[in-house]
Design a protein around this motif. Structure first.
Motif, PDB file in Angstrom:
ATOM      1  N   GLU A  61       0.824  -1.195   0.000  1.00 11.90           N
ATOM      2  CA  GLU A  61       0.000   0.000   0.000  1.00 11.90           C
ATOM      3  C   GLU A  61       0.869   1.259   0.000  1.00 11.90           C
ATOM      4  N   ASN A  62       0.792   2.003  -1.089  1.00 15.51           N
ATOM      5  CA  ASN A  62       1.458   3.310  -1.223  1.00 15.51           C
ATOM      6  C   ASN A  62       2.942   3.263  -0.830  1.00 15.51           C
ATOM      7  N   ILE A  63       3.682   2.357  -1.492  1.00 15.11           N
ATOM      8  CA  ILE A  63       5.119   2.232  -1.247  1.00 15.11           C
ATOM      9  C   ILE A  63       5.866   3.309  -2.031  1.00 15.11           C
ATOM     10  N   ASN A  64       6.751   4.019  -1.338  1.00 16.65           N
ATOM     11  CA  ASN A  64       7.628   5.003  -1.976  1.00 16.65           C
ATOM     12  C   ASN A  64       9.062   4.739  -1.540  1.00 16.65           C
ATOM     13  N   LEU A  65       9.952   4.599  -2.505  1.00 14.66           N
ATOM     14  CA  LEU A  65      11.374   4.492  -2.170  1.00 14.66           C
ATOM     15  C   LEU A  65      12.210   4.841  -3.395  1.00 14.66           C
ATOM     16  N   GLU A  66      13.431   5.267  -3.128  1.00 15.76           N
ATOM     17  CA  GLU A  66      14.381   5.595  -4.189  1.00 15.76           C
ATOM     18  C   GLU A  66      15.695   4.882  -3.903  1.00 15.76           C
ATOM     19  N   VAL A  67      16.267   4.308  -4.941  1.00 22.33           N
ATOM     20  CA  VAL A  67      17.555   3.642  -4.823  1.00 22.33           C
ATOM     21  C   VAL A  67      18.538   4.352  -5.744  1.00 22.33           C
ATOM     22  N   LYS A  68      19.615   4.840  -5.179  1.00 24.46           N
ATOM     23  CA  LYS A  68      20.621   5.533  -5.977  1.00 24.46           C
ATOM     24  C   LYS A  68      21.620   4.535  -6.556  1.00 24.46           C
ATOM     25  N   ARG A  69      22.201   4.918  -7.665  1.00 21.76           N
ATOM     26  CA  ARG A  69      23.179   4.062  -8.336  1.00 21.76           C
ATOM     27  C   ARG A  69      24.332   3.744  -7.378  1.00 21.76           C
ATOM     28  N   GLY A  70      24.660   2.472  -7.265  1.00 24.99           N
ATOM     29  CA  GLY A  70      25.770   2.057  -6.414  1.00 24.99           C
ATOM     30  C   GLY A  70      25.395   1.732  -4.990  1.00 24.99           C
ATOM     31  N   GLU A  71      24.092   1.797  -4.658  1.00 25.17           N
ATOM     32  CA  GLU A  71      23.674   1.468  -3.298  1.00 25.17           C
ATOM     33  C   GLU A  71      23.481  -0.040  -3.122  1.00 25.17           C
ATOM     34  N   PHE A  72      23.495  -0.459  -1.865  1.00 22.20           N
ATOM     35  CA  PHE A  72      23.233  -1.851  -1.478  1.00 22.20           C
ATOM     36  C   PHE A  72      22.077  -1.791  -0.490  1.00 22.20           C
ATOM     37  N   ILE A  73      20.890  -2.201  -0.954  1.00 24.67           N
ATOM     38  CA  ILE A  73      19.652  -2.071  -0.191  1.00 24.67           C
ATOM     39  C   ILE A  73      19.174  -3.445   0.270  1.00 24.67           C
ATOM     40  N   ALA A  74      18.712  -3.531   1.514  1.00 19.52           N
ATOM     41  CA  ALA A  74      18.048  -4.742   2.002  1.00 19.52           C
ATOM     42  C   ALA A  74      16.602  -4.417   2.342  1.00 19.52           C
ATOM     43  N   ILE A  75      15.708  -5.323   2.009  1.00 17.73           N
ATOM     44  CA  ILE A  75      14.290  -5.195   2.345  1.00 17.73           C
ATOM     45  C   ILE A  75      13.946  -6.305   3.318  1.00 17.73           C
ATOM     46  N   MET A  76      13.468  -5.926   4.499  1.00 17.08           N
ATOM     47  CA  MET A  76      13.130  -6.891   5.538  1.00 17.08           C
ATOM     48  C   MET A  76      11.649  -6.773   5.896  1.00 17.08           C
ATOM     49  N   GLY A  77      11.171  -7.745   6.667  1.00 24.42           N
ATOM     50  CA  GLY A  77       9.798  -7.701   7.134  1.00 24.42           C
ATOM     51  C   GLY A  77       9.307  -9.077   7.500  1.00 24.42           C
TER      52      GLY A  77
ATOM     53  N   LYS B 223      23.750  -1.237   2.944  1.00 23.13           N
ATOM     54  CA  LYS B 223      23.980   0.138   3.389  1.00 23.13           C
ATOM     55  C   LYS B 223      22.698   0.814   3.862  1.00 23.13           C
ATOM     56  N   GLU B 224      21.563   0.320   3.339  1.00 24.10           N
ATOM     57  CA  GLU B 224      20.260   0.860   3.723  1.00 24.10           C
ATOM     58  C   GLU B 224      19.301  -0.315   3.900  1.00 24.10           C
ATOM     59  N   ILE B 225      18.381  -0.180   4.865  1.00 24.98           N
ATOM     60  CA  ILE B 225      17.366  -1.202   5.081  1.00 24.98           C
ATOM     61  C   ILE B 225      15.997  -0.558   5.093  1.00 24.98           C
ATOM     62  N   TYR B 226      15.073  -1.162   4.349  1.00 25.51           N
ATOM     63  CA  TYR B 226      13.671  -0.766   4.403  1.00 25.51           C
ATOM     64  C   TYR B 226      12.912  -1.896   5.097  1.00 25.51           C
ATOM     65  N   MET B 227      12.170  -1.558   6.148  1.00 31.59           N
ATOM     66  CA  MET B 227      11.384  -2.535   6.891  1.00 31.59           C
ATOM     67  C   MET B 227       9.935  -2.447   6.450  1.00 31.59           C
ATOM     68  N   LEU B 228       9.390  -3.565   5.953  1.00 30.72           N
ATOM     69  CA  LEU B 228       7.988  -3.619   5.553  1.00 30.72           C
ATOM     70  C   LEU B 228       7.154  -4.242   6.668  1.00 30.72           C
ATOM     71  N   ASN B 229       5.978  -3.676   6.886  1.00 29.16           N
ATOM     72  CA  ASN B 229       5.039  -4.216   7.854  1.00 29.16           C
ATOM     73  C   ASN B 229       3.624  -3.944   7.347  1.00 29.16           C
ATOM     74  N   ASP B 230       2.826  -4.999   7.234  1.00 29.76           N
ATOM     75  CA  ASP B 230       1.447  -4.851   6.748  1.00 29.76           C
ATOM     76  C   ASP B 230       1.388  -4.111   5.419  1.00 29.76           C
ATOM     77  N   GLY B 231       2.352  -4.407   4.533  1.00 32.91           N
ATOM     78  CA  GLY B 231       2.333  -3.835   3.194  1.00 32.91           C
ATOM     79  C   GLY B 231       2.820  -2.415   3.081  1.00 32.91           C
ATOM     80  N   LYS B 232       3.365  -1.865   4.159  1.00 34.23           N
ATOM     81  CA  LYS B 232       3.856  -0.488   4.148  1.00 34.23           C
ATOM     82  C   LYS B 232       5.293  -0.441   4.653  1.00 34.23           C
ATOM     83  N   VAL B 233       6.023   0.611   4.250  1.00 33.29           N
ATOM     84  CA  VAL B 233       7.367   0.827   4.783  1.00 33.29           C
ATOM     85  C   VAL B 233       7.215   1.427   6.177  1.00 33.29           C
ATOM     86  N   SER B 234       7.594   0.649   7.200  1.00 32.47           N
ATOM     87  CA  SER B 234       7.409   1.110   8.577  1.00 32.47           C
ATOM     88  C   SER B 234       8.606   1.905   9.085  1.00 32.47           C
ATOM     89  N   CYS B 235       9.799   1.614   8.567  1.00 36.74           N
ATOM     90  CA  CYS B 235      10.974   2.407   8.952  1.00 36.74           C
ATOM     91  C   CYS B 235      12.125   2.139   7.988  1.00 36.74           C
TER      92      CYS B 235
END
Length: 250
Positions: free
Chosen positions: A25-41, A212-224
């Motif tokens: 639900e209404n996910i917004n995120l940006e990943v810059k070139r050269g980043e290392f992103i993890a998505i958890m939840g 280098k960055e972590i996005y935490m998903l909870n109930d379909g939304k980015v919680s932190c």
């Protein structure tokens, strides 16, 4: 650094009218070139669904996604196939190596399909094999390799064409702790030295600490969102604290 990936107000639902389940639900995120992103939840939070949307394997119900400036949510299927071939690398939990081909041929396959010269293929395969520490195993077949060696071979194949972004879905899920550490150190090294962009789904805080960055998903939304200060031990502690604050389940 410019944005390699932009997710704008993306939602995803499954089912038919009157019986629909909202996964994102209404996910917004940006990943810059050269980043290392993890998505958890936690299980069911929508991690793999989000990865599939960003990697062109599925379409959102609402919103738009831009990959390297291209609106992939508005792109025809035949053009998406070319985008996957030219701009995306995949690392899967189950390796997806071809059993009847040597490790060298598996890694070289994306280049062979593009009819790159044999000399260039050998040069690039040897470079990738050196980075992932599998130079001595290139003549072996998958059945002769350990799980860690297979996964490092899979990662080398994903990166052989220097894609705009690499998507990794639970890449350490089938590995023991030593093999996981070897793979993650290699991914961290190639992210740092080659500026490769990596987006990884994981349930494991230790695995996530290599990002280098972590996005935490909870109930379909980015919680932190968490950012590393460059000290992996400190970042791991922050991840544990974050998980404790959301109930500790991933």
């Amino acid at each position: 650094m410019d944005e390699i990936l932009q997710v704008k107000n993306v939602s995803k639902e499954y089912g038919i009218r009157g019986f629909r389940t909202k996964v994102l639900e209404n996910i917004n995120l940006e990943v810059k070139r050269g980043e290392f992103i993890a998505i958890m939840g936690p299980s069911g939070a929508g991690k793999t669904t989000l990865l599939n949307l960003m990697s062109t394997l599925d379409n959102p119900s609402k919103g738009e996604i831009l990959l390297d400036g291209i609106k992939i949510t508005k792109t025809k299927n035949k053009d998406l196939s070319q985008i996957r071939r030219d701009k995306i690398g995949f690392i899967f939990q189950d390796y997806n190596l071809l059993d009847n081909m040597s490790l060298m041929d598996n890694i070289a396959l994306p280049l062979a399909l593009e009819r790159v010269s044999s000399l260039e293929i050998e040069k690039r395969v040897l470079k990738m094999a050196s980075i992932f520490g599998i130079e001595d195993h290139l003549k072996k077949y998958p059945c002769e390799l350990s799980g860690g060696q297979k996964q490092r071979g899979s990662a080398a194949r994903a990166l052989i064409k220097n894609p705009s972004v690499v998507f990794a879905d639970e890449p350490t899920g089938a590995l023991d702790s030593r093999a996981s550490s070897d793979l993650l150190q290699c991914l961290s090294e190639i992210n740092t030295k080659e500026k490769s962009t990596i987006i990884m789904v994981t349930h494991d805080p230790l695995t996530a600490s290599y990002a280098k960055e972590i996005y935490m998903l909870n109930d379909g939304k980015v919680s932190c969102r968490l950012s590393s200060d460059g000290n992996r031990k400190n970042f791991y502690g922050k991840i544990i604290d974050m998980l404790a604050s959301v109930g500790g389940q991933v």
